[in-house]
Every structure is written in structure tokens, then in C-alpha cells.
Design a protein around this motif. Structure first.
Motif, PDB file in Angstrom:
ATOM      1  N   VAL A 144      19.611 -16.672   0.613  1.00  0.00           N
ATOM      2  CA  VAL A 144      19.836 -15.653  -0.108  1.00  0.00           C
ATOM      3  C   VAL A 144      21.004 -15.419   0.661  1.00  0.00           C
ATOM      4  O   VAL A 144      20.839 -14.425   1.425  1.00  0.00           O
ATOM      5  CB  VAL A 144      18.431 -15.292  -0.518  1.00  0.00           C
ATOM      6  N   VAL A 185      22.986 -10.559   4.203  1.00  0.00           N
ATOM      7  CA  VAL A 185      23.232  -9.417   3.280  1.00  0.00           C
ATOM      8  C   VAL A 185      24.675  -8.935   3.787  1.00  0.00           C
ATOM      9  O   VAL A 185      24.931  -8.271   5.029  1.00  0.00           O
ATOM     10  CB  VAL A 185      21.935  -8.299   4.019  1.00  0.00           C
ATOM     11  N   TYR A 201      21.437 -19.223  -2.287  1.00  0.00           N
ATOM     12  CA  TYR A 201      22.063 -18.292  -3.958  1.00  0.00           C
ATOM     13  C   TYR A 201      22.692 -17.598  -3.368  1.00  0.00           C
ATOM     14  O   TYR A 201      22.499 -16.309  -2.045  1.00  0.00           O
ATOM     15  CB  TYR A 201      20.687 -18.061  -3.837  1.00  0.00           C
ATOM     16  N   VAL A 237      13.312  -6.853   1.045  1.00  0.00           N
ATOM     17  CA  VAL A 237      12.885  -7.855   1.387  1.00  0.00           C
ATOM     18  C   VAL A 237      10.821  -7.959   2.568  1.00  0.00           C
ATOM     19  O   VAL A 237      10.337  -8.376   2.325  1.00  0.00           O
ATOM     20  CB  VAL A 237      13.802  -8.840   1.354  1.00  0.00           C
ATOM     21  N   VAL A 259      23.132 -11.780  -0.254  1.00  0.00           N
ATOM     22  CA  VAL A 259      23.273 -10.657  -0.913  1.00  0.00           C
ATOM     23  C   VAL A 259      24.942  -9.945  -0.876  1.00  0.00           C
ATOM     24  O   VAL A 259      24.743  -9.699   0.512  1.00  0.00           O
ATOM     25  CB  VAL A 259      22.438  -9.922  -0.411  1.00  0.00           C
ATOM     26  N   ARG A 271      12.074 -10.629  -6.125  1.00  0.00           N
ATOM     27  CA  ARG A 271      13.124 -11.999  -5.879  1.00  0.00           C
ATOM     28  C   ARG A 271      13.454 -12.891  -5.444  1.00  0.00           C
ATOM     29  O   ARG A 271      13.579 -13.882  -5.292  1.00  0.00           O
ATOM     30  CB  ARG A 271      14.561 -11.553  -7.608  1.00  0.00           C
ATOM     31  N   ILE A 272      14.410 -12.433  -4.580  1.00  0.00           N
ATOM     32  CA  ILE A 272      14.693 -12.663  -2.638  1.00  0.00           C
ATOM     33  C   ILE A 272      13.761 -12.984  -2.565  1.00  0.00           C
ATOM     34  O   ILE A 272      13.903 -14.046  -1.799  1.00  0.00           O
ATOM     35  CB  ILE A 272      15.910 -11.479  -2.094  1.00  0.00           C
ATOM     36  N   ILE A 331      23.901 -13.727  -4.322  1.00  0.00           N
ATOM     37  CA  ILE A 331      23.364 -12.654  -5.092  1.00  0.00           C
ATOM     38  C   ILE A 331      24.225 -11.091  -5.704  1.00  0.00           C
ATOM     39  O   ILE A 331      24.104 -10.907  -4.422  1.00  0.00           O
ATOM     40  CB  ILE A 331      21.962 -12.353  -5.348  1.00  0.00           C
ATOM     41  N   LEU A 347      18.319 -15.418   5.025  1.00  0.00           N
ATOM     42  CA  LEU A 347      18.853 -13.938   3.713  1.00  0.00           C
ATOM     43  C   LEU A 347      20.397 -13.409   4.966  1.00  0.00           C
ATOM     44  O   LEU A 347      19.702 -13.022   6.213  1.00  0.00           O
ATOM     45  CB  LEU A 347      17.473 -12.395   4.035  1.00  0.00           C
TER      46      LEU A 347
END
Length: 146
Positions: free
Chosen positions: A56, A126, A18, A107, A58, A33-34, A20, A124
Motif C-alpha cells: 500500500v 507513506v 495499491y 495502522v 499512501v 482499510r490499509i 491511496i 506500507l
């Protein structure tokens, strides 16, 4: 009749990527949400002790917003391990220096603090700006409402 508890097999887990865009999103709501996506709580085969979550990515981490006076009042603390070396940094300074760390720490506070949590946080990714190196995974853009 006896019912068996269903535990997903590793081969059955479908992992998605995903994307974001964090621009203009509130830090805490974005982080929760993450964390949900990383743990896999949005899936029907969610298991608390098993990694069923997704990846995820970001982007625009430097453009998040916070409510109230948190920019000037929220402190991030860590200890170096030496006597008297408790380091403090305000949110505004950390956001200017390392905006990825702000989202990552928010997170991490919402994930389990054990081996599973350490495995989840590795999914994750970022990035401070709009560019990311994960185009090959074809991440699905995810709109988060405020």
C-alpha cells in the motif's frame, strides 16, 4: 470424507500495489482499510498466520482529517528508556512535524504485534505530499469512501 485445510503456497500469492490518496479522509477509517489490505483479509486465500497481503502506497498524508477535538487532545507518548523521560506530543504537532508517522502508528495499532506484524508494516509506504517513487510498480488507485 476428510477435508484438508488449505494453506496458500508462497508461489501462489499474487501481490498487488495499491495507491491511496489520503486527502480529506478520516484517520481511523483510512488506517483500518490499509490494515485490511496489508493483512490480505480482502482476498479469498487469507490465512491469519501467513502474509498474503498487498503493498500500500499512501500519498498526501499531511491532508488527513480527524473528528472531534482530537487535533488538540490526542497525545502520542513514547519513553526514551531513561528515568523520567516520557515524551508526549499532540497530534497537531506530530502532523506538522512528521505526517507519515501519524498514519503509520494508526495502522500499526491495527496489525498483530509480533513478527508477522513487523513484516506487514514494511509493505506500507507513506508520503506526506503527492509524489512517490513507486511508479515502476504501477500501483492501482484505490478510492476509499467516507
Amino acid at each position: 470424507m476428510e477435508q484438508k485445510t488449505y494453506i496458500p503456497k508462497v508461489q501462489e500469492i499474487q501481490r498487488k500495489w495499491y495507491l491511496i490518496n489520503a486527502e480529506g479522509l478520516t484517520l481511523g477509517r483510512l488506517a483500518s482499510r490499509i490494515a485490511t489490505l496489508l493483512m490480505g483479509k480482502h482476498k479469498s486465500n487469507y490465512t491469519p498466520f501467513f502474509d498474503t497481503g498487498d503493498f500500500v502506497v499512501v500519498i498526501n498524508a499531511e491532508k488527513i482529517k480527524v473528528t472531534g477535538k482530537k487535533l488538540e487532545q490526542k497525545l502520542y507518548r513514547h519513553h526514551t528508556g531513561y528515568p523520567g523521560h516520557l515524551k508526549e506530543e499532540k497530534l497537531v504537532d506530530l502532523l506538522a512535524r512528521k505526517p507519515e508517522a501519524v498514519i503509520r502508528r494508526a495502522v500499526w495499532g491495527m496489525l498483530p504485534h509480533n513478527r508477522l506484524g513487523r513484516r506487514l508494516i514494511r509493505k506500507l509506504k507513506v508520503y506526506a505530499g503527492p509524489q512517490h517513487p513507486h511508479q515502476a510498480q504501477q500501483p492501482i488507485p484505490l478510492a476509499i469512501e467516507e
